[in-house]
Design an enzyme around this catalytic site. Structure first.
Site, PDB file in Angstrom:
ATOM      1  N   GLU A 121       7.257  12.709  -0.316  1.00 60.00           N
ATOM      2  CA  GLU A 121       5.897  12.228  -0.010  1.00 60.00           C
ATOM      3  C   GLU A 121       4.644  13.487   0.284  1.00 60.00           C
ATOM      4  O   GLU A 121       3.633  13.086  -0.005  1.00 60.00           O
ATOM      5  CB  GLU A 121       5.967  11.200   1.021  1.00 60.00           C
ATOM      6  CG  GLU A 121       6.312  11.636   2.312  1.00 60.00           C
ATOM      7  CD  GLU A 121       6.274  10.557   3.493  1.00 60.00           C
ATOM      8  OE1 GLU A 121       5.188  10.336   3.863  1.00 60.00           O
ATOM      9  OE2 GLU A 121       7.292  10.188   4.212  1.00 60.00           O
ATOM     10  N   SER A 142       1.360   5.061   9.185  1.00 61.30           N
ATOM     11  CA  SER A 142       1.879   4.150  10.161  1.00 61.30           C
ATOM     12  C   SER A 142       2.168   5.372  11.298  1.00 61.30           C
ATOM     13  O   SER A 142       1.924   5.005  12.767  1.00 61.30           O
ATOM     14  CB  SER A 142       3.324   3.659   9.928  1.00 61.30           C
ATOM     15  OG  SER A 142       3.064   3.022   8.470  1.00 61.30           O
ATOM     16  N   SER A 171       1.803  12.927  10.253  1.00 56.40           N
ATOM     17  CA  SER A 171       2.276  14.020   9.814  1.00 56.40           C
ATOM     18  C   SER A 171       1.287  15.039   9.785  1.00 56.40           C
ATOM     19  O   SER A 171       0.178  14.746   9.122  1.00 56.40           O
ATOM     20  CB  SER A 171       2.942  14.066   8.613  1.00 56.40           C
ATOM     21  OG  SER A 171       4.328  13.244   8.664  1.00 56.40           O
ATOM     22  N   ARG A 195       5.330  21.232   7.115  1.00 61.83           N
ATOM     23  CA  ARG A 195       5.051  20.433   8.037  1.00 61.83           C
ATOM     24  C   ARG A 195       5.116  20.947   9.624  1.00 61.83           C
ATOM     25  O   ARG A 195       6.256  21.027   9.768  1.00 61.83           O
ATOM     26  CB  ARG A 195       5.933  18.987   7.916  1.00 61.83           C
ATOM     27  CG  ARG A 195       5.541  17.934   8.852  1.00 61.83           C
ATOM     28  CD  ARG A 195       6.435  16.655   8.585  1.00 61.83           C
ATOM     29  NE  ARG A 195       6.157  15.421   9.334  1.00 61.83           N
ATOM     30  CZ  ARG A 195       6.484  15.322  10.682  1.00 61.83           C
ATOM     31  NH1 ARG A 195       7.222  16.018  11.343  1.00 61.83           N
ATOM     32  NH2 ARG A 195       5.988  14.064  11.276  1.00 61.83           N
TER      33      ARG A 195
HETATM   34  N1  LIG Z   1      -5.192  -3.774   5.105  1.00 64.56           N
HETATM   35  C1  LIG Z   1      -4.257  -3.203   6.119  1.00 64.56           C
HETATM   36  N2  LIG Z   1      -3.118  -3.525   6.632  1.00 64.56           N
HETATM   37  C2  LIG Z   1      -2.241  -2.874   7.463  1.00 64.56           C
HETATM   38  N3  LIG Z   1      -2.868  -1.819   7.877  1.00 64.56           N
HETATM   39  C3  LIG Z   1      -3.763  -0.973   7.503  1.00 64.56           C
HETATM   40  C4  LIG Z   1      -4.577  -1.643   6.547  1.00 64.56           C
HETATM   41  N4  LIG Z   1      -5.781  -1.040   6.253  1.00 64.56           N
HETATM   42  C5  LIG Z   1      -5.600   0.299   7.066  1.00 64.56           C
HETATM   43  N5  LIG Z   1      -4.396  -0.074   7.987  1.00 64.56           N
HETATM   44  C6  LIG Z   1      -4.178   1.082   8.685  1.00 64.56           C
HETATM   45  O1  LIG Z   1      -3.322   2.076   7.870  1.00 64.56           O
HETATM   46  C7  LIG Z   1      -2.106   2.340   8.295  1.00 64.56           C
HETATM   47  C8  LIG Z   1      -1.026   2.686   7.245  1.00 64.56           C
HETATM   48  O2  LIG Z   1      -1.638   3.648   6.762  1.00 64.56           O
HETATM   49  P1  LIG Z   1      -0.842   4.477   5.060  1.00 64.56           P
HETATM   50  O3  LIG Z   1      -0.812   3.553   3.948  1.00 64.56           O
HETATM   51  O4  LIG Z   1      -1.551   6.006   4.965  1.00 64.56           O
HETATM   52  O5  LIG Z   1       0.480   4.752   5.743  1.00 64.56           O
HETATM   53  P2  LIG Z   1       2.021   4.364   5.308  1.00 64.56           P
HETATM   54  O6  LIG Z   1       2.233   4.902   4.163  1.00 64.56           O
HETATM   55  O7  LIG Z   1       1.981   2.887   5.322  1.00 64.56           O
HETATM   56  O8  LIG Z   1       2.839   5.087   6.545  1.00 64.56           O
HETATM   57  P3  LIG Z   1       3.880   6.223   6.611  1.00 64.56           P
HETATM   58  O9  LIG Z   1       3.230   7.070   5.772  1.00 64.56           O
HETATM   59  O10 LIG Z   1       3.850   6.392   8.043  1.00 64.56           O
HETATM   60  O11 LIG Z   1       5.042   5.520   6.257  1.00 64.56           O
HETATM   61  C9  LIG Z   1      -1.552   1.127   9.250  1.00 64.56           C
HETATM   62  O12 LIG Z   1      -0.768   1.466  10.373  1.00 64.56           O
HETATM   63  C10 LIG Z   1      -3.011   0.696   9.516  1.00 64.56           C
HETATM   64  O13 LIG Z   1      -3.237   1.505  10.908  1.00 64.56           O
HETATM   65  C1  LIG Z   2       8.257   9.125   9.074  1.00 66.27           C
HETATM   66  C2  LIG Z   2       7.023   9.663   8.347  1.00 66.27           C
HETATM   67  C3  LIG Z   2       7.141  11.141   7.889  1.00 66.27           C
HETATM   68  C4  LIG Z   2       6.875   8.496   7.072  1.00 66.27           C
HETATM   69  O1  LIG Z   2       5.781   8.653   6.379  1.00 66.27           O
HETATM   70  C5  LIG Z   2       5.886   9.374   9.265  1.00 66.27           C
HETATM   71  O2  LIG Z   2       5.568   8.059   9.616  1.00 66.27           O
HETATM   72  C6  LIG Z   2       5.477  10.333  10.486  1.00 66.27           C
HETATM   73  O3  LIG Z   2       5.507  11.495  10.312  1.00 66.27           O
HETATM   74  N1  LIG Z   2       5.980   9.905  11.626  1.00 66.27           N
HETATM   75  C7  LIG Z   2       5.748  10.614  12.800  1.00 66.27           C
HETATM   76  C8  LIG Z   2       7.321  11.281  13.123  1.00 66.27           C
HETATM   77  C9  LIG Z   2       7.103  12.222  14.275  1.00 66.27           C
HETATM   78  O4  LIG Z   2       6.959  13.324  13.963  1.00 66.27           O
HETATM   79  O5  LIG Z   2       7.458  11.910  15.393  1.00 66.27           O
END
Ligand SMILES: Nc1ncnc2c1ncn2[C@@H]1O[C@H](COP(=O)(O)OP(=O)(O)OP(=O)(O)O)[C@@H](O)[C@H]1O
Ligand SMILES: CC(C)(CO)[C@@H](O)C(=O)NCCC(=O)O
Length: 387
Positions: free
Chosen positions: A154, A206, A209, A221
């Site tokens: 990623e 969510s 990082s 990272r």
């Molecule tokens: N339409 C939407 N629905 C849900 N969350 C949204 C939306 N638009 C923006 N967000 C925000 O974006 C965040 C998700 O961002 P992003 O898509 O970059 O992460 P992700 O790839 O899903 O998460 P991770 O990388 O941690 O696995 C959600 O937690 C929320 O705060």
């Molecule tokens: C687990 C990932 C890398 C998934 O994208 C991301 O959600 C993240 O970096 N979470 C925080 C983890 C931590 O450093 O506590």
């Protein structure tokens, strides 16, 4: 925060397989996917000139193109971000348009059904995908649509996608906020990101990082926090009864966090001069909410705003610590938490500038949450395309 020591999980891209080792262009359609903890991002490359002919393959290709490009909503929860669309882009020597599509990862089953209906399974055997979902849903892709997920890292995808998009939008992709605390004078200003190194890359999805980036192939990272976009949305839903990110942001825009937070002036009666803490600084997030009387007076809007301020300030303060430790001045914030979220961006802009005495700059990118998916789209190209 994940336990980390020093330059943990340092990855040199060559070691991690930037090259796909492929010498030929894959057959169309060209997609890249980033399956995150909350949102799945899909980028689609639409060639300007479609293949001619009436074979079943060409017909399916045309149908896929028509379905994706004629709509901007797919079912109840899929969206195409038309304002981000990139026209006249060269990819693999082909001229075309990149489309940016997202849907909640929780709807993956429906997406797979739709992909089947549109005949994708007949054309595509392998899709490059990143994010945790590339691992989690590997079996589902195989079972439902007979597709193999080529898993990409990623952060490697994020960085590759970011550099490609910036190169293709050199004057308009990157920007900062000037006068972030002044409602009237505040404005977005384009920033030339052509000499970016070193920079800190803060991906607010969510979870969060933080990467220190020294070159396209040298990055690590350096930190992270579980208090991210998912936390903002989750807490907001709990506290206000809202159901979507858009609703949460709308509520926050109407609220006043000082009805919820305890400020330095609530404790000192003014500034804490000796240690440079201004009276308006939050001393304790949600610190007023131990009082029943105050709880009775607080609105949903105030609670949403306080949640947004709490999460954003925490991310800003971790980013500042990381940047100071490494003497990095450019801090780039990406991820969908920043989508339709000028309040968070301005808070970050102000915090970076204030706490670094004007040394650090918070930078933002227009295609905020799509870089991982773009990195995957590039991954299907022959090795020569990637350099
Ligand atoms: N339409 C939407 N629905 C849900 N969350 C949204 C939306 N638009 C923006 N967000 C925000 O974006 C965040 C998700 O961002 P992003 O898509 O970059 O992460 P992700 O790839 O899903 O998460 P991770 O990388 O941690 O696995 C959600 O937690 C929320 O705060
Ligand atoms: C687990 C990932 C890398 C998934 O994208 C991301 O959600 C993240 O970096 N979470 C925080 C983890 C931590 O450093 O506590």
């Amino acid at each position: 925060m994940a336990e980390q020591t020093g330059e943990s999980s340092s990855i040199k891209a060559e070691e991690n397989g930037v090259s796909n080792g492929v010498d030929e262009y894959p057959s169309m359609p060209w997609f890249g996917m980033d399956i995150g903890g909350t949102l799945c991002k899909l980028v689609y490359f639409e060639p300007k000139d479609m293949m001619q002919g009436e074979t079943e393959e060409v017909e399916i290709l045309k149908n896929i193109r028509k379905y994706l490009t004629k709509n901007s909503s797919y079912g109840k929860s899929g969206h195409r971000d038309t304002h981000l669309q990139m026209d006249n882009v060269q990819l693999g020597g082909v001229l075309g348009t990149i489309h940016f599509i997202r849907f909640p990862t929780s709807q993956m089953e429906k997406f797979l059904c739709l992909a089947n209906q549109k005949g994708m399974a007949k054309l595509i055997t392998t899709v490059c995908a990143t994010g945790g979902g590339a691992y989690k849903f590997e079996e589902d892709f195989k079972k439902s649509v007979n597709m193999k997920l080529e898993k990409c890292d990623e952060f490697e995808s994020l960085l590759r996608g970011l550099l490609y998009i910036d190169k293709n939008n050199p004057t308009t992709e990157c920007y900062y906020w000037c006068n972030p605390t002044d409602e009237i004078k505040c404005a977005k200003v384009n920033y030339d990101f052509s000499q970016p190194y070193p920079f800190l890359l803060v991906n607010v999805g969510s979870g969060v990082s933080i990467l220190a980036v020294n070159s396209p192939t040298d990055y690590s990272r350096v930190s992270g926090t579980s208090l991210g976009g998912g936390t903002f949305l989750g807490l907001c839903c709990l506290l206000t009864g809202c159901n979507t990110f858009e609703e949460a942001i709308e509520l926050a825009a109407e609220g006043d966090h000082t009805n919820v937070d305890k400020l330095v002036k609530d404790i000192y009666g003014g500034d804490y001069v000796k240690f440079g803490l201004p009276g308006d600084l939050v001393a304790s997030s949600f610190g007023q909410m131990n009082s029943r009387e105050r709880r009775n007076k607080v609105s949903k809007q105030d609670l949403a705003r306080a949640t947004l301020v709490t999460i954003t300030n925490n991310i800003g303060s971790i980013a500042i610590m990381c940047a100071k430790q490494r003497k990095i001045e450019r801090v780039v914030f990406v991820g969908n938490f920043l989508r339709v979220n000028p309040i968070a961006m301005k808070l970050l802009a102000y915090a970076m500038e204030y706490w670094s005495g004007g040394q650090m700059k918070a930078l933002f990118l227009k295609h905020e949450g799509y870089f991982g998916a773009v990195g995957c789209l590039l991954r299907i190209m022959p090795t020569s395309e990637l350099t």
